[in-house]
Design an enzyme around this catalytic site. Structure first.
Site, mmCIF file in Angstrom:
data_model
loop_
_atom_site.group_PDB
_atom_site.id
_atom_site.type_symbol
_atom_site.label_atom_id
_atom_site.label_comp_id
_atom_site.label_asym_id
_atom_site.label_seq_id
_atom_site.Cartn_x
_atom_site.Cartn_y
_atom_site.Cartn_z
ATOM 1 N N MET A 1 0.850 -1.168 0.000
ATOM 2 C CA MET A 1 0.000 0.000 0.000
ATOM 3 C C MET A 1 0.898 1.234 0.000
ATOM 4 O O MET A 1 2.022 1.168 0.420
ATOM 5 C CB MET A 1 -0.925 0.004 1.219
ATOM 6 C CG MET A 1 -1.370 -1.397 1.616
ATOM 7 S SD MET A 1 -2.375 -2.199 0.382
ATOM 8 C CE MET A 1 -3.948 -1.564 0.829
ATOM 9 N N PRO A 562 1.535 -2.289 5.175
ATOM 10 C CA PRO A 562 1.903 -0.900 4.871
ATOM 11 C C PRO A 562 3.264 -0.787 4.207
ATOM 12 O O PRO A 562 4.205 -1.507 4.550
ATOM 13 C CB PRO A 562 1.896 -0.227 6.249
ATOM 14 C CG PRO A 562 0.966 -1.053 7.067
ATOM 15 C CD PRO A 562 1.141 -2.459 6.582
ATOM 16 N N CYS A 563 3.350 0.146 3.254
ATOM 17 C CA CYS A 563 4.604 0.345 2.521
ATOM 18 C C CYS A 563 5.337 1.595 2.989
ATOM 19 O O CYS A 563 6.245 2.060 2.306
ATOM 20 C CB CYS A 563 4.329 0.445 1.024
ATOM 21 S SG CYS A 563 3.495 1.969 0.565
ATOM 22 N N ASN A 564 4.945 2.141 4.146
ATOM 23 C CA ASN A 564 5.541 3.407 4.606
ATOM 24 C C ASN A 564 7.060 3.401 4.538
ATOM 25 O O ASN A 564 7.681 4.383 4.128
ATOM 26 C CB ASN A 564 5.119 3.702 6.045
ATOM 27 C CG ASN A 564 3.634 3.843 6.199
ATOM 28 O OD1 ASN A 564 2.883 2.960 5.806
ATOM 29 N ND2 ASN A 564 3.186 4.950 6.760
#
Length: 603
Positions: A1, A562-564
């Protein structure tokens, strides 16, 4: 994401208000500030200021080139003698006292916008996408600023030199050894910005200073209060860059071309794709994992290793719709007999947004939009573009076209009137990503939340193509465990494929997103059960066993952590799978293993 910034995230690029979405140091303002750094600043055409005379010493000239006034330099030398570090420290102190953003003099009216002349991305093609989007499409403002600095700071006497020689001269005048500058340019590449080069040099100096095997007489003498650190700080201040420095020592994975995975409906596959699924990866349940393709080097190797060494399937959603979205998928689904959602979505900008065609200029070659992110361009940016284009009769010059196209690609701006560009509306985001109209609208959800939620979602048509093989396998419906559900991209894809959703356990931290999924569930008159949780880390073995006992197990486990800390647009904490948010990948693995274990015991 695509949680970020900043990705294509930040980087984190999730700002709180729309007024803050603009890059503060776009080319119009950055070069202007560099040129008008007081009355002794170097002029935009490359000529030295009037205070610079041939009789000045090399010591004074070095600080003049940095943008300090002769008066300030003289005062600093009087106080500290001809000690470079002490003089530079004094100049920075004086500058910090005397200058503030509000007090900067405005640019002279005759100055033209200083626009990066690099034409490497003048056309929207495969190479541009590979180099720019996810990471570079959200490139740091300092890149514009530093590239512009190369043009604005070089004196007239060096104008005949090549760009490489000018860069070496500029950094040498800042006090960096020529040998180290040459090595940095070789290692960082010919297109590296000044910020990248200075970061590399300082990092190399620090590494040598800490090397226990290096003789003391060849170690650099680092003074943490001055030297390279002060020069780097001074450079950042001159550029007025608000972005933290990027991480340059992590390479991204080399992605296949074309990026069509094991096949897409609109492109022919040159050969029959064969892959082997390890026995321990066989279902039940089927599983499907997604994340950004342009992750730091080694990340996808780790993901694959934890998911049974299955080969990732890298797919760009530009082959399914009018917007690019490079993602990697690991799954144990069959790859034969896939089929797309019908009707096929529009695959070009003009087909998806037909009203823009009337206003689209001939010099804008885009047919696809860049990756949709969680933030949009501001009104100030679009007004600046309008004024830049209106200043010329007919087509604007190439330097203006270059600036406008770079910003349009970066922020996905479209033409909505004569000389007018605008960001996409949330409804257009929904359409391009394959969601139903008004999917994220209403119910107390703000526009900012809509952009953020959509920017972090699946591209429904792409995911549905991969999941289409399940339709004939589950004619009576499915039980789905949806981790990191977001706004329900997986659920929407299955529903649009005509697969009945018997029981869906949705795990999503954001209350806004949970409300969106719940609203969609009710409005589409789903007959199954929707059970939601807000924390994936609380989904332990006991709770999973209760859920599996209640309806007989899961048929599909799907999600993208999550790809943060993976997205290239994250200039602060791109720490890979060890980052605070992206480490939740290991919870996906943990839950998958628990589900497989519990279901195998009950068979």
């Amino acid at each position: 994401m695509d949680k970020h910034l900043s990705e294509e995230d930040s980087d984190n690029i999730d700002w709180d208000t729309e007024d803050e979405l603009e890059i503060q140091d776009t080319t119009f303002s950055s070069c202007r500030d560099l040129r008008t750094n007081g009355q002794y600043a170097i002029s935009g055409d490359g000529e030295a200021s009037s205070s610079s005379v041939p009789g000045q010493s090399t010591f004074i000239q070095k600080f003049l080139v940095m943008g300090f006034s002769e008066e300030s330099i003289a005062k600093a030398i009087e106080q500290n003698g001809e000690n470079s570090d002490l003089v530079l420290d004094a100049l920075l102190t004086l500058k910090a006292i005397d200058d503030s953003p509000e007090e900067q003099p405005s640019a002279s009216p005759h100055l033209e916008p200083c626009i990066n002349s690099d034409d490497s991305s003048s056309e929207y093609n495969e190479n541009f996408l590979d180099d720019v989007y996810e990471e570079d499409s959200w490139s740091s403002d300092s890149d514009y600023c530093t590239n512009s600095a190369k043009q604005c700071y070089v004196k007239e006497e060096s104008s005949s030199l090549s760009e490489k020689e000018q860069t070496i001269l500029f950094l040498a005048n800042m006090g960096y050894p020529v040998e180290e500058v040459s090595i940095a340019m070789e290692r960082c590449g010919p297109e590296a910005s000044l910020a990248e080069l200075t970061d590399f040099i300082c990092a190399a100096q620090m590494a040598r200073a800490e090397d226990p095997y290096l003789p003391e007489d060849v170690k650099p003498k680092l003074n943490h209060g001055s030297g390279g650190y002060k020069k780097r700080k001074m450079f950042n201040q001159l550029c007025k860059s608000k972005k933290p420095r990027a991480i340059f020592d992590e390479e991204t994975i080399r992605l296949p071309k074309p990026m069509i995975g094991f096949g897409v409906p609109t492109e022919s596959v040159p050969a029959i794709v064969r892959r082997t699924i390890p026995e321990q990866a066989f279902g039940p349940p089927f599983f499907y994992y997604e994340n950004v393709a342009l992750a730091p080097k080694g990340v996808w190797d780790t993901i694959s290793r934890f998911l049974y060494d299955i080969e990732p399937e890298f797919v760009d959603s530009k082959y399914f719709c009018a917007t690019a979205r490079k993602r990697g998928y690991i799954h144990n689904l069959p790859i034969e007999n896939r089929f797309p959602l019908l009707p096929l979505p529009p695959r070009t900008i003009n087909e998806a947004l037909p009203l823009t065609k009337k206003w689209w200029p001939s010099w804008d070659p885009r047919t696809k939009l860049n990756c949709l992110q969680t933030a949009i361009g501001s009104a100030r940016l679009t007004d600046r573009i309008r004024k830049a284009v209106e200043a010329f009769d007919g087509e604007p010059p190439m330097r203006v076209q270059k600036f406008v196209l770079d910003q349009c690609r970066k922020w996905n701006l479209v033409w909505v009137g004569r000389n007018k560009v605008a960001p996409l509306e949330p409804d257009e985001f929904e359409m391009l990503l394959g969601f139903p109209k008004n999917h994220t609208r209403g119910g107390g959800i703000s526009r900012t939340d809509r952009y953020k939620s959509l920017g972090n979602s699946f591209q429904v048509d792409t995911v549905a193509y991969h999941l289409s093989v399940l339709k004939d396998m589950f004619p009576n419906g499915m039980n789905v465990l949806s981790l990191f559900s977001g706004i329900g991209g997986a659920e929407v894809a299955l529903y649009r494929l005509g697969i009945q959703l018997n029981n869906v356990v949705s795990v999503e931290k954001s209350e806004v997103n949970r409300n969106i999924v719940r609203s969609w569930w009710e409005q589409t008159n789903q007959r199954g059960n929707l059970i939601d949780f807000d924390d994936v880390q609380q989904l332990n073995g006991d709770r999973l066993e209760q859920l599996i006992d209640s309806f007989g197990g899961f048929d599909l486990l799907i999600g993208g952590s999550p790809c943060n800390n993976l997205a290239g647009s994250n200039r602060v904490s791109r720490d890979g799978l060890e980052g605070k948010e992206s480490s939740l990948f290991y919870d996906y693995v943990r839950i998958l293993d628990l589900v497989k274990s519990i279901m195998s015991r009950q068979r």
